[in-house]
Design a protein around this motif. Structure first.
Motif, PDB file in Angstrom:
ATOM      1  N   ASN A  23      27.925   1.288  40.565  1.00 37.00           N
ATOM      2  CA  ASN A  23      27.086   1.102  41.743  1.00 37.00           C
ATOM      3  C   ASN A  23      26.556   2.469  42.180  1.00 37.00           C
ATOM      4  O   ASN A  23      27.185   3.145  42.993  1.00 37.00           O
ATOM      5  N   PRO A  24      25.410   2.882  41.651  1.00 40.22           N
ATOM      6  CA  PRO A  24      24.872   4.203  41.997  1.00 40.22           C
ATOM      7  C   PRO A  24      24.654   4.397  43.496  1.00 40.22           C
ATOM      8  O   PRO A  24      24.836   5.501  44.013  1.00 40.22           O
ATOM      9  N   SER A  25      24.298   3.345  44.221  1.00 41.32           N
ATOM     10  CA  SER A  25      24.117   3.463  45.670  1.00 41.32           C
ATOM     11  C   SER A  25      25.436   3.806  46.353  1.00 41.32           C
ATOM     12  O   SER A  25      25.478   4.660  47.240  1.00 41.32           O
ATOM     13  N   ALA A  26      26.497   3.134  45.959  1.00 43.62           N
ATOM     14  CA  ALA A  26      27.809   3.421  46.543  1.00 43.62           C
ATOM     15  C   ALA A  26      28.233   4.845  46.206  1.00 43.62           C
ATOM     16  O   ALA A  26      28.821   5.539  47.036  1.00 43.62           O
ATOM     17  N   VAL A  53      29.286   2.135  60.040  1.00 45.40           N
ATOM     18  CA  VAL A  53      27.975   2.492  59.493  1.00 45.40           C
ATOM     19  C   VAL A  53      27.832   1.985  58.060  1.00 45.40           C
ATOM     20  O   VAL A  53      26.823   1.359  57.706  1.00 45.40           O
ATOM     21  N   LEU A  54      28.846   2.221  57.232  1.00 40.79           N
ATOM     22  CA  LEU A  54      28.758   1.777  55.838  1.00 40.79           C
ATOM     23  C   LEU A  54      28.734   0.255  55.733  1.00 40.79           C
ATOM     24  O   LEU A  54      27.948  -0.312  54.967  1.00 40.79           O
ATOM     25  N   ARG A  55      29.561  -0.410  56.497  1.00 34.66           N
ATOM     26  CA  ARG A  55      29.701  -1.863  56.387  1.00 34.66           C
ATOM     27  C   ARG A  55      28.521  -2.613  57.002  1.00 34.66           C
ATOM     28  O   ARG A  55      27.962  -3.509  56.388  1.00 34.66           O
ATOM     29  N   TYR A  56      28.132  -2.250  58.221  1.00 37.85           N
ATOM     30  CA  TYR A  56      27.142  -3.051  58.927  1.00 37.85           C
ATOM     31  C   TYR A  56      25.735  -2.483  58.921  1.00 37.85           C
ATOM     32  O   TYR A  56      24.777  -3.232  58.985  1.00 37.85           O
ATOM     33  N   GLU A 115      33.114  -2.313  48.558  1.00 38.09           N
ATOM     34  CA  GLU A 115      32.256  -1.148  48.327  1.00 38.09           C
ATOM     35  C   GLU A 115      32.519  -0.048  49.361  1.00 38.09           C
ATOM     36  O   GLU A 115      32.551   1.140  49.019  1.00 38.09           O
ATOM     37  N   THR A 116      32.737  -0.451  50.611  1.00 39.47           N
ATOM     38  CA  THR A 116      33.058   0.513  51.662  1.00 39.47           C
ATOM     39  C   THR A 116      34.363   1.232  51.332  1.00 39.47           C
ATOM     40  O   THR A 116      34.464   2.453  51.477  1.00 39.47           O
ATOM     41  N   VAL A 133      39.595   4.562  50.158  1.00 38.80           N
ATOM     42  CA  VAL A 133      40.748   3.978  50.853  1.00 38.80           C
ATOM     43  C   VAL A 133      40.913   2.530  50.390  1.00 38.80           C
ATOM     44  O   VAL A 133      39.978   1.930  49.855  1.00 38.80           O
ATOM     45  N   PRO A 134      42.092   1.938  50.625  1.00 37.23           N
ATOM     46  CA  PRO A 134      42.272   0.522  50.280  1.00 37.23           C
ATOM     47  C   PRO A 134      41.398  -0.391  51.145  1.00 37.23           C
ATOM     48  O   PRO A 134      41.043  -0.039  52.274  1.00 37.23           O
TER      49      PRO A 134
END
Length: 170
Positions: A58-61, A120-123, A131-132, A138-139
């Motif tokens: 996932n290049p975006s991640a 921010v990453l999730r929403y 992905e977050t 982190v888990p």
């Protein structure tokens, strides 16, 4: 059929990611110019490691992980160099969208850095919990608990109560 060069692929990637990287920087607490610097640093690092970024699942991640790392590096270097104020210094705000953005920034500013990054990453960047977790290293359970605490804190803020309640329904 002509094969695309790495430079062309990176150019398309960077052009597509620029707005979301800048927006993420702003939502993480940067001014517009600092967010643009952060996005530029991130894309420079992506370019330097393009073969690795392009091969990632996932290049975006991968780019978002670089953004978070660059943000944390910047915060370490600039600790206590700016004075944050609750209200804008210059007069009143005439643009209603700017007022909404300021409300969001103020509300997000009440969160811990870890909670803010997760929100921010999730929403705002619409990454999944998995992905977050990958971006932050982190888990998935940690992402869930940080989100729960962040949404609880945000729901206490009348400016964002409805947004937090809608987000918790997802």
């Amino acid at each position: 059929m002509e094969q695309r060069s790495d430079r062309d692929e990176f150019s398309d990637f960077a052009g597509g990611r620029w707005p979301s990287l800048v927006r993420a920087g702003i939502l993480m607490g940067c001014s517009l110019s600092d967010a643009e610097d952060l996005a530029q640093t991130t894309l420079t690092r992506c370019y330097q490691q393009w073969s690795r970024v392009a091969r990632a699942d996932n290049p975006s991640a991968y780019a978002h992980r670089m953004l978070v790392n660059a943000f944390i590096d910047t915060k370490r270097r600039r600790r206590n160099s700016e004075l944050l104020v609750a209200q804008p210094v210059e007069g009143s705000i005439s643009d209603p969208m700017q007022e909404i953005r300021l409300d969001i920034e103020r509300s997000l500013g009440q969160l811990t850095q870890q909670q803010r990054l997760v929100v921010v990453l999730r929403y705002f960047l619409d990454l999944s919990e998995r992905e977050t977790a990958e971006v932050l290293g982190v888990p998935t359970g940690t992402v869930k608990s940080r989100l729960a605490r962040a949404l609880e804190a945000l729901s206490a803020d009348p400016r964002l109560a409805t947004i937090a309640l809608e987000a918790s329904d997802d």
